[in-house]
Design a protein around this motif. Sequence first.
Motif, short mmCIF file in Angstrom:
data_model
loop_
_atom_site.label_atom_id
_atom_site.label_comp_id
_atom_site.label_asym_id
_atom_site.label_seq_id
_atom_site.Cartn_x
_atom_site.Cartn_y
_atom_site.Cartn_z
N MET A 91 0.91 -1.18 0.21
CA MET A 91 -0.06 0.08 -0.10
C MET A 91 0.72 1.23 -0.03
O MET A 91 0.55 2.38 -0.91
CB MET A 91 -0.89 0.03 1.17
CG MET A 91 -1.92 -1.09 1.40
SD MET A 91 -3.16 -0.68 0.05
CE MET A 91 -3.50 -2.54 -0.27
N HIS A 92 1.79 1.00 0.82
CA HIS A 92 2.71 2.61 1.01
C HIS A 92 3.61 2.58 -0.35
O HIS A 92 3.56 3.55 -0.92
CB HIS A 92 3.98 2.14 2.11
CG HIS A 92 4.50 3.69 2.26
ND1 HIS A 92 5.75 3.83 1.74
CD2 HIS A 92 3.93 4.53 3.19
CE1 HIS A 92 6.07 5.09 1.93
NE2 HIS A 92 5.12 5.61 3.01
N THR A 93 4.19 1.62 -0.89
CA THR A 93 4.93 1.69 -2.01
C THR A 93 4.02 2.01 -3.49
O THR A 93 4.41 2.84 -3.98
CB THR A 93 5.63 0.49 -2.18
OG1 THR A 93 6.54 0.03 -1.27
CG2 THR A 93 6.53 0.68 -3.69
N GLY A 94 2.91 1.55 -3.20
CA GLY A 94 2.14 1.93 -4.54
C GLY A 94 1.19 3.10 -4.41
O GLY A 94 0.66 3.48 -5.74
N LEU A 95 1.03 3.40 -3.31
CA LEU A 95 -0.11 4.52 -3.16
C LEU A 95 0.26 5.74 -2.56
O LEU A 95 -0.37 6.92 -2.68
CB LEU A 95 -1.28 4.17 -2.37
CG LEU A 95 -2.09 2.80 -2.97
CD1 LEU A 95 -3.32 2.60 -2.19
CD2 LEU A 95 -2.60 3.08 -4.60
N ASP A 96 1.48 5.88 -1.66
CA ASP A 96 1.87 6.93 -1.05
C ASP A 96 2.24 7.92 -1.99
O ASP A 96 3.01 7.79 -3.02
CB ASP A 96 2.97 6.70 -0.22
CG ASP A 96 3.31 7.84 0.92
OD1 ASP A 96 2.78 8.25 1.74
OD2 ASP A 96 4.35 8.46 0.61
N GLY A 97 1.75 9.23 -1.91
CA GLY A 97 2.14 10.13 -2.80
C GLY A 97 1.42 10.52 -4.05
O GLY A 97 1.51 11.51 -4.96
N GLU A 98 0.44 9.66 -4.22
CA GLU A 98 -0.38 9.43 -5.55
C GLU A 98 -1.53 10.56 -5.25
O GLU A 98 -1.85 10.87 -3.97
CB GLU A 98 -1.08 8.09 -5.62
CG GLU A 98 -0.01 7.10 -6.15
CD GLU A 98 0.65 7.73 -7.49
OE1 GLU A 98 0.04 8.22 -8.50
OE2 GLU A 98 1.65 7.11 -7.75
N PRO A 99 -2.20 11.12 -6.15
CA PRO A 99 -3.29 11.84 -6.08
C PRO A 99 -4.55 11.07 -5.47
O PRO A 99 -4.65 9.88 -5.69
CB PRO A 99 -3.69 12.33 -7.64
CG PRO A 99 -2.58 12.40 -8.20
CD PRO A 99 -1.70 11.01 -7.70
N ALA A 100 -5.56 11.86 -4.69
CA ALA A 100 -6.54 11.30 -3.96
C ALA A 100 -7.50 10.55 -5.04
O ALA A 100 -7.93 9.40 -4.75
CB ALA A 100 -7.30 12.31 -3.25
N SER A 101 -7.81 11.07 -6.27
CA SER A 101 -8.35 10.72 -7.22
C SER A 101 -7.97 9.34 -7.83
O SER A 101 -8.75 8.30 -8.00
CB SER A 101 -8.66 11.72 -8.43
OG SER A 101 -7.43 11.78 -9.26
N GLU A 102 -6.55 9.13 -7.73
CA GLU A 102 -6.04 7.82 -8.38
C GLU A 102 -6.06 6.78 -7.22
O GLU A 102 -6.45 5.40 -7.57
CB GLU A 102 -4.52 7.94 -8.52
CG GLU A 102 -4.39 8.88 -9.96
CD GLU A 102 -4.45 8.23 -11.06
OE1 GLU A 102 -4.14 7.07 -11.22
OE2 GLU A 102 -5.06 8.86 -12.14
N VAL A 103 -5.82 7.17 -5.89
CA VAL A 103 -6.27 6.20 -4.66
C VAL A 103 -7.52 5.81 -4.83
O VAL A 103 -7.56 4.39 -4.67
CB VAL A 103 -5.60 6.79 -3.44
CG1 VAL A 103 -5.96 5.88 -2.28
CG2 VAL A 103 -4.28 7.15 -3.56
N LEU A 104 -8.39 6.60 -4.90
CA LEU A 104 -9.94 6.28 -5.03
C LEU A 104 -10.39 5.33 -5.96
O LEU A 104 -11.27 4.63 -6.08
CB LEU A 104 -10.82 7.53 -4.86
CG LEU A 104 -10.71 8.17 -3.58
CD1 LEU A 104 -11.48 9.53 -3.40
CD2 LEU A 104 -11.06 7.35 -2.46
#
Length: 145
Positions: A91-104
């Motif tokens: 989760m950290h490597t793949g999502l940290d620093g990504e825009p909220a829209s991308e995470v959602l």
Amino acid sequence: MSLPPALAELVEDFEAVGPKDRLQLLLELSQELPDLPDRYADAAGSMEQVHECQSPLFLAVEVDEDADRRVHLFFSAPPEAPTTRGFAGIMHTGLDGEPASEVLAVPDDFYTALGLTQAVSPLRIRGMAAMLARIKKQVRAAVAG
């Protein structure tokens, strides 16, 4: 499946190896989970617990106020729980620093593409799904509020 670039790369890494090597990749990611900043030193008091995880795992999500609304993830999991730490590492490597829209936009079942269902128990997979659900819930709350 549309995933943020770092998460897509992790999925490709997992797809490229057999089940035993997938478990090894997961264990390597457990060692890469960053330490918590001081503001989260009391994980139980300052972070949300993911009760579905077999080991105690706490997470916190921060979302920047800028236009991109970049997401920052923080995890607390004991060193003696490498599978749980490995999921947090994904989760950290793949999502940290990504825009909220991308995470959602990450599919709730993206973890099936990792091929871990052959390497770890269904209970552990359930914990990983719950981690993503909690991350999304916190991102939605931060974006709305």
